[in-house]
Scaffold this active site. Structure first.
Site, short mmCIF file in Angstrom:
data_model
loop_
_atom_site.label_atom_id
_atom_site.label_comp_id
_atom_site.label_asym_id
_atom_site.label_seq_id
_atom_site.Cartn_x
_atom_site.Cartn_y
_atom_site.Cartn_z
CG HIS A 169 4.52 4.70 7.69
ND1 HIS A 169 5.29 4.48 9.08
CD2 HIS A 169 4.24 3.61 7.16
CE1 HIS A 169 5.56 3.25 8.78
NE2 HIS A 169 4.81 2.65 7.77
CG ASP A 176 2.42 -4.61 7.92
OD1 ASP A 176 2.73 -3.97 7.27
OD2 ASP A 176 2.79 -4.33 9.16
CG HIS A 186 0.46 2.20 4.82
ND1 HIS A 186 -0.17 1.49 6.06
CD2 HIS A 186 1.84 1.35 5.04
CE1 HIS A 186 0.48 0.78 6.59
NE2 HIS A 186 1.54 0.85 6.21
#
Length: 303
Positions: free
Chosen positions: A142, A66, A62
């Site tokens: 998410h 990070d 995604h």
């Protein structure tokens, strides 16, 4: 052939002195596959002696920083070092624009081909396949579209039982057909069954990557009987409310997924920087699932 996973980064959100952000190198059947590319992934590669010019395929889960902030720098370094061979990048919609916009702004000349394959938000099924392996994707849960990945070896040829084959008296020209699993009938009418003169192919291995995600039971159908499972475990049990708010998982939830999927081994990762050590993560996960590992950056898992 070897099938190994090198954990390049195990931390969540921000890199620390002890843990980089999410990235893993998968070496399978002479293929080099990078999964996610958090900030300073190329430094981790140098530190742990991982050859990034060998990467053929990059899978992005995604578009949170990070998991992707290391990608522009890595590709820039590949170019500076003279890379010419093509690179394939598979990830969510937006990954192409994310990279090409930065390249345009900084004036990066891309000296080698990059092939992009962008995934639909709910896409599942095979997204890459060659003669040695196949890669499937499935949606995670998410805050933004996020994809899990499963890598499966394909069965190889059967292996010749030379003693049994020699006793048949048939020509060596039939060996390849027998190794493919087919029975044969030679010119003299002799019938030879493949299973009588060959050994089964070696068992195939599999790996699944699940990060970042809330506790999400539908993924179990995609990771059943996996040999090695990576599942995020950002929080411990007492921060369960925080896990729900941020669409992340606890160590216990990751272990429950592994148990329900009948995984053989479980790697936890994506640890919040609030934790100084992961002893509680391990203890809580092991109340549910026995074979749990807390990796250090640079640790290698053979499948």
């Amino acid at each position: 052939m070897s099938f190994k996973v090198t954990i390049l980064g195990t931390g969540a959100a921000v890199p620390t002195l002890s843990r980089g952000t999410t990235s893993q190198m998968i070496n399978c059947q002479q293929r080099s596959i990078l999964i996610d590319c958090g900030e300073a992934t190329q430094i981790q590669m140098r530190k742990f002696k991982v050859k990034f010019q060998n990467v053929q395929l990059i899978l992005i889960s995604h578009l949170h920083g990070d998991h992707v902030f290391g990608l522009p720098g890595l590709i820039s370094t590949m170019q500076l070092l003279g890379r010419k061979k093509a690179l394939t990048i598979i990830g969510p919609k937006g990954i192409k624009a994310f990279l090409l916009t930065q390249f345009k702004i900084v004036g990066l000349y891309n000296g080698f081909p990059i092939h992009f394959s962008e995934l639909d938000e709910k896409q599942e099924g095979i997204i890459f396949e060659d003669k040695c392996l196949k890669i499937s994707t499935f949606p995670l849960k998410h805050r933004i579209p996020t994809h899990g990945y499963r890598i499966d070896e394909k069965p190889g040829k059967r292996r010749l039982n030379k003693q049994a084959f020699d006793q048949t008296g048939v020509s060596n020209s039939y060996i390849e057909k027998l190794l493919s699993g087919a029975d044969i009938k030679d010119n003299s009418g002799v019938i030879v069954k493949s299973e009588d003169v060959t050994y089964p192919h070696k068992p195939t291995k599999s790996y699944a990557f699940c990060s970042d995600t809330a506790y999400h039971l539908p993924i179990i159908n995609h990771i059943k009987n996996i040999d090695l499972l990576y599942h995020e475990a950002t929080f411990i049990d007492k921060e369960g409310d925080r896990a729900v708010e941020t669409y992340h998982s606890t160590a216990k939830q990751a272990a429950a997924i592994a148990l329900k999927a009948k995984a053989k081994r479980l790697i936890l990762g994506h640890f919040s920087a609030r934790y100084k050590n992961m002893e509680t993560h391990l203890e809580e996960a092991q109340t549910i699932f026995d074979s749990v590992f807390i990796p250090s950056d640079g640790e290698v898992f053979n499948i």
